[in-house]
Design a protein around this motif. Structure first.
Motif, PDB file in Angstrom:
ATOM      1  N   MET A   1       0.833  -1.196   0.000  1.00  0.00           N
ATOM      2  CA  MET A   1       0.000   0.000   0.000  1.00  0.00           C
ATOM      3  C   MET A   1       0.873   1.255   0.000  1.00  0.00           C
ATOM      4  O   MET A   1       1.995   1.218   0.467  1.00  0.00           O
ATOM      5  CB  MET A   1      -0.922  -0.003   1.230  1.00  0.00           C
ATOM      6  N   TRP A   2       0.340   2.334  -0.495  1.00  0.00           N
ATOM      7  CA  TRP A   2       1.107   3.576  -0.602  1.00  0.00           C
ATOM      8  C   TRP A   2       0.669   4.614   0.407  1.00  0.00           C
ATOM      9  O   TRP A   2       0.999   5.775   0.285  1.00  0.00           O
ATOM     10  CB  TRP A   2       0.976   4.143  -2.018  1.00  0.00           C
TER      11      TRP A   2
ATOM     12  N   ARG B   1      -8.381   5.447   2.317  1.00  0.00           N
ATOM     13  CA  ARG B   1      -9.666   5.511   1.626  1.00  0.00           C
ATOM     14  C   ARG B   1     -10.674   6.171   2.543  1.00  0.00           C
ATOM     15  O   ARG B   1     -10.903   5.724   3.665  1.00  0.00           O
ATOM     16  CB  ARG B   1     -10.124   4.109   1.245  1.00  0.00           C
TER      17      ARG B   1
ATOM     18  N   ASN C   1      -1.859  -4.073 -10.391  1.00  0.00           N
ATOM     19  CA  ASN C   1      -0.412  -4.284 -10.266  1.00  0.00           C
ATOM     20  C   ASN C   1       0.259  -3.345 -11.261  1.00  0.00           C
ATOM     21  O   ASN C   1       0.207  -3.568 -12.473  1.00  0.00           O
ATOM     22  CB  ASN C   1      -0.057  -5.741 -10.560  1.00  0.00           C
TER      23      ASN C   1
ATOM     24  N   LYS D   1       1.608  -3.625  -6.123  1.00  0.00           N
ATOM     25  CA  LYS D   1       0.176  -3.863  -6.020  1.00  0.00           C
ATOM     26  C   LYS D   1      -0.497  -2.784  -5.186  1.00  0.00           C
ATOM     27  O   LYS D   1       0.099  -2.234  -4.260  1.00  0.00           O
ATOM     28  CB  LYS D   1      -0.099  -5.231  -5.395  1.00  0.00           C
ATOM     29  N   GLN D   2      -1.757  -2.527  -5.515  1.00  0.00           N
ATOM     30  CA  GLN D   2      -2.589  -1.632  -4.719  1.00  0.00           C
ATOM     31  C   GLN D   2      -4.040  -2.051  -4.875  1.00  0.00           C
ATOM     32  O   GLN D   2      -4.455  -2.493  -5.946  1.00  0.00           O
ATOM     33  CB  GLN D   2      -2.423  -0.176  -5.141  1.00  0.00           C
TER      34      GLN D   2
ATOM     35  N   LEU E   1      -7.837  -0.779  -4.896  1.00  0.00           N
ATOM     36  CA  LEU E   1      -8.693   0.378  -5.085  1.00  0.00           C
ATOM     37  C   LEU E   1     -10.144  -0.049  -4.915  1.00  0.00           C
ATOM     38  O   LEU E   1     -10.464  -1.250  -4.925  1.00  0.00           O
ATOM     39  CB  LEU E   1      -8.476   0.989  -6.471  1.00  0.00           C
TER      40      LEU E   1
ATOM     41  N   LYS F   1       1.426   6.801  -8.478  1.00  0.00           N
ATOM     42  CA  LYS F   1       1.157   7.366  -7.149  1.00  0.00           C
ATOM     43  C   LYS F   1       0.510   8.744  -7.266  1.00  0.00           C
ATOM     44  O   LYS F   1      -0.368   9.085  -6.466  1.00  0.00           O
ATOM     45  CB  LYS F   1       2.464   7.478  -6.350  1.00  0.00           C
TER      46      LYS F   1
END
Length: 499
Positions: A1-2, A6, A26, A31-32, A34, A85
């Motif tokens: 995660m960055w 949320r 990806n 990976k993230q 959303l 990002k």
């Protein structure tokens, strides 16, 4: 995660927003997760299209992403994770801000891929993008100029080709060896003419005419005539070969060139009318004024010195700071000259007879010159003088740093642009060589070499590689920059020269 949290939103009825399906992406190996309700805030973007991907066919899925894993529901994109990002900030904050170190042009490509318009960029990022586009447009124009100087226009007629060759010979020292020699000779003639003008004012080197007046030595006059002849021929040839005569005549440096040779011929014409005309006082004063105008030829050195041209351009970009300096000095001169006159007017031997006369004292005091011809004699006047030169030092020192900084920035920018333009010319030569290797299929050895060349060229391209010029071989998706190509705006140049 960055680390982008949320947020949970409430609907119009006050109930908490329902959770939607999680979208796993990806991006270049990172990976993230959303959420659909977040992505649907901008339904026209590519990420929003992933929400309803379950209803799409495999062919449509391949158009949305580079790869898809149906077991994990993970979408793979071969894109820059650092740029993503910034892209994902749009869905949380409503605007995009480029991080430092990201190329604005590459970032705009990322935004185009994710189907996000440039209007969502922050204002500061738009300014940065505009600067880069201006630089690319200038590089494109320099590359085009270099191509014209090297190759010329093959569709031009014989007369036009001769005019172009003459223009490069007189105006482009880097185009050939003879042009470089002519530039050196012009530089030498400028120095000789300036030295002769100074030496001619020495009384010991002057001679008396029939009326007992001192005039220049005949030898110096001969040297001056030869120099003027060179300047005249040079100016006429440059005027004849100029592609735009009106722009040439109205150019600042060409006006200086004309002023450097005009006094000689005016004096020559007046002298031809005879001694009766030359004895008139007004004519003599005009001749002296024209002789003084010869000092303008020293500015001709700017045509052959990139450093002087850079200094001039830096001063133009620092007009605001220079105006601020003059305003400070003007206010200080008016204030301290009025105070000096008020404090010194009652002294019997005062040198401050009026406020306008005191302006001279205030100028030389605030600039710390101090000739000593005008000085205060009272205690209050001396205190006023001390405060005036302290304020003058501060007023002069404050705008100096921005002016120097503008010069350094402008000089470095010019060096970078010159290097970039030369680099693009080298890239065009390499791509032309690559095209020649591909165009020789009769030998299997040559084909193999071309394959090795392609692989080496591809391997040297990093993820941030940005070719400014399109492939000179042409093709369905590539164009060749022609010599006739001109650009009406920086956007047009950027679109053409950025692949």
């Amino acid at each position: 995660m960055w680390g982008i949290q949320r947020t949970r939103y409430a609907d119009c009825n006050g109930s908490e927003a329902s959770e939607e399906a999680e979208i796993v992406v990806n991006i270049g190996g990172v990976k993230q997760v959303l959420y659909g309700d977040v992505l649907n805030r901008y339904p026209e973007t590519r990420l929003a299209e992933l929400v309803d991907c379950s209803l799409k066919s495999p062919e449509e899925m391949s158009l949305l992403c580079d790869d898809y894993d149906p077991d994990t529901g993970e979408f793979y994109f071969d894109r820059d994770p650092e740029a993503f990002k910034c892209i994902v900030e749009l869905y949380y904050y409503g605007e995009i801000h480029m991080k430092r170190g990201i190329c604005p042009i590459c970032f705009m490509k990322e935004m185009d891929f994710w189907k996000i318009g440039a209007d969502f960029l922050d204002d500061c990022c738009k300014c940065q993008l505009k600067e880069v586009q201006d630089e690319l447009a200038e590089i494109a124009e320099r590359v085009r100029t270099i191509l014209v100087d090297r190759e010329g226009d093959p569709s031009a007629g014989r007369c036009q080709r001769f005019q172009t060759s003459l223009w490069r010979l007189m105006e482009k020292p880097e185009s050939s060896v003879p042009a470089h020699v002519i530039a050196i000779l012009s530089f030498i003639f400028i120095l000789i003419s300036s030295v002769v003008m100074c030496i001619g004012t020495i009384p010991e080197l002057q001679v008396e005419d029939s009326e007992g007046n001192l005039t220049e030595h005949p030898t110096l006059e001969v040297i001056e005539t030869v120099c003027i002849g060179w300047f005249t021929i040079e100016y006429i040839l440059r005027l004849i070969s100029s592609p735009n005569k009106i722009k040439f005549v109205l150019s600042f440096m060409n006006i200086i060139d004309f002023m450097a040779i005009m006094p000689f011929f005016v004096v020559l014409i007046l002298t031809s009318f005879g001694a009766g005309v030359m004895e008139l006082a007004n004519v003599q004063q005009a001749v002296q004024a024209l002789r003084i105008m010869r000092i303008a030829r020293i500015f001709k050195l700017a045509r052959h010195s990139s450093g002087l041209q850079t200094l001039t351009s830096a001063l133009k970009s620092s007009l605001k700071e220079l105006g601020l300096l003059l305003m400070y000095m003007g206010v200080g001169v008016f204030l301290f000259s009025a105070l000096g006159y008020t404090m010194e007017q009652n002294h019997p031997d005062t040198l401050f007879t009026s406020i306008p006369q005191s302006f001279w004292w205030a100028v030389i005091t605030m600039t710390t010159v101090g000739y000593g011809d005008v000085y205060p004699k009272t205690t209050l006047g001396r205190c006023n003088a001390a405060i005036s030169f302290l304020c003058g030092v501060i007023a002069i020192a404050l705008p100096i740093h921005p002016i120097i900084n503008n010069f350094v920035l402008f000089y470095n920018k010019q060096q970078v642009l010159d290097t970039a333009a030369k680099h693009e010319i080298e890239l065009m030569a390499l791509r032309s060589s690559e095209g020649e290797l591909r165009a020789a299929p009769e030998r299997h050895e040559h084909v193999c070499r071309a394959g090795v060349w392609d692989s080496s060229m591809s391997s040297c391209h990093s993820d941030t590689y940005l070719p400014l010029l399109k492939d000179p071989r042409g093709g369905p998706s590539m164009q060749t920059a022609s010599l006739e190509t001109s650009f009406e705006s920086t956007t047009e140049a950027s679109e053409y020269f950025i692949s």
